[in-house]
Write a protein that holds these residues in place. Sequence first.
Motif, PDB file in Angstrom:
ATOM      1  N   GLU A   1      -1.177  14.243  -9.791  1.00  0.00           N
ATOM      2  CA  GLU A   1      -1.098  14.975  -8.519  1.00  0.00           C
ATOM      3  C   GLU A   1       0.166  15.839  -8.481  1.00  0.00           C
ATOM      4  O   GLU A   1       0.139  16.961  -7.998  1.00  0.00           O
ATOM      5  N   ASN A   2       1.276  15.318  -9.012  1.00  0.00           N
ATOM      6  CA  ASN A   2       2.523  16.095  -9.069  1.00  0.00           C
ATOM      7  C   ASN A   2       2.408  17.285 -10.018  1.00  0.00           C
ATOM      8  O   ASN A   2       3.157  18.247  -9.902  1.00  0.00           O
ATOM      9  N   GLU A   3       1.470  17.196 -10.975  1.00  0.00           N
ATOM     10  CA  GLU A   3       1.226  18.293 -11.906  1.00  0.00           C
ATOM     11  C   GLU A   3       0.098  19.202 -11.401  1.00  0.00           C
ATOM     12  O   GLU A   3      -0.469  19.978 -12.156  1.00  0.00           O
ATOM     13  N   PHE A   4      -0.238  19.062 -10.129  1.00  0.00           N
ATOM     14  CA  PHE A   4      -1.263  19.881  -9.477  1.00  0.00           C
ATOM     15  C   PHE A   4      -2.654  19.689 -10.069  1.00  0.00           C
ATOM     16  O   PHE A   4      -3.422  20.626 -10.221  1.00  0.00           O
ATOM     17  N   THR A   5      -2.966  18.440 -10.410  1.00  0.00           N
ATOM     18  CA  THR A   5      -4.295  18.092 -10.875  1.00  0.00           C
ATOM     19  C   THR A   5      -4.869  17.073  -9.903  1.00  0.00           C
ATOM     20  O   THR A   5      -4.254  16.039  -9.659  1.00  0.00           O
ATOM     21  N   HIS A   6      -6.028  17.390  -9.330  1.00  0.00           N
ATOM     22  CA  HIS A   6      -6.677  16.442  -8.427  1.00  0.00           C
ATOM     23  C   HIS A   6      -7.040  15.194  -9.221  1.00  0.00           C
ATOM     24  O   HIS A   6      -7.637  15.283 -10.295  1.00  0.00           O
ATOM     25  N   ALA A   7      -6.675  14.026  -8.678  1.00  0.00           N
ATOM     26  CA  ALA A   7      -6.935  12.782  -9.404  1.00  0.00           C
ATOM     27  C   ALA A   7      -7.250  11.646  -8.450  1.00  0.00           C
ATOM     28  O   ALA A   7      -6.794  11.623  -7.309  1.00  0.00           O
ATOM     29  N   GLU A   8      -8.036  10.735  -8.942  1.00  0.00           N
ATOM     30  CA  GLU A   8      -8.303   9.480  -8.248  1.00  0.00           C
ATOM     31  C   GLU A   8      -8.551   8.430  -9.314  1.00  0.00           C
ATOM     32  O   GLU A   8      -8.672   8.758 -10.492  1.00  0.00           O
ATOM     33  N   SER A   9      -8.610   7.167  -8.913  1.00  0.00           N
ATOM     34  CA  SER A   9      -8.805   6.126  -9.914  1.00  0.00           C
ATOM     35  C   SER A   9      -9.773   5.065  -9.427  1.00  0.00           C
ATOM     36  O   SER A   9      -9.932   4.852  -8.227  1.00  0.00           O
ATOM     37  N   ILE A  10     -10.420   4.443 -10.402  1.00  0.00           N
ATOM     38  CA  ILE A  10     -11.373   3.369 -10.155  1.00  0.00           C
ATOM     39  C   ILE A  10     -11.012   2.248 -11.115  1.00  0.00           C
ATOM     40  O   ILE A  10     -10.727   2.491 -12.285  1.00  0.00           O
ATOM     41  N   GLN A  11     -11.060   1.036 -10.614  1.00  0.00           N
ATOM     42  CA  GLN A  11     -10.771  -0.125 -11.456  1.00  0.00           C
ATOM     43  C   GLN A  11     -11.935  -1.097 -11.345  1.00  0.00           C
ATOM     44  O   GLN A  11     -12.352  -1.459 -10.235  1.00  0.00           O
TER      45      GLN A  11
END
Length: 158
Positions: free
Chosen positions: A77-87
């Motif tokens: 996110e700090n690198e301007f990439t939309h991200a989310e995570s699943i575990q």
Amino acid sequence: MKTILAPIDFSPVSDRVVAEAACLARALDGRVVLLNVTAPVIIAADYTAFIESIAEITDLTAKAAAKELAKIEDRLENEFTHAESIQLTGAAVPAIIDQATKLEADYIVIGSHGHTAFFDLLVGSTASGVLKRAPCPVVVVPAPRKTPAKPAKKKKKR
């Protein structure tokens, strides 16, 4: 928005998988969905006395994975990439295929550990299993080299 599924296991190749997935997401104006699948502990004999310890180990493993996923997600996110995570907990290949289908992933970016064919024959290869069953294109990121490649010997001119 394109969806890039990046299954990671926190092995040395995981950093490269995240970097490639982020690069692809930025190029396609997409998002990275980080996926960590923890294999359940298998009890091979009657160890009922240890079940509480096994549950604690599984819980600690899941908590540690959640912290690592959050760190990587924040970095992206700090690198301007939309991200989310699943575990998830379960078998890796079916879980990855299931998530790719549910998310309607456009790409899967997965790492290869670089084991020998004999190892893959005995143990199986997650990357190979995903390649065979994926509902979308798969990008396989090779494991980092353990030793630098040797330059080819130059032939002497005669």
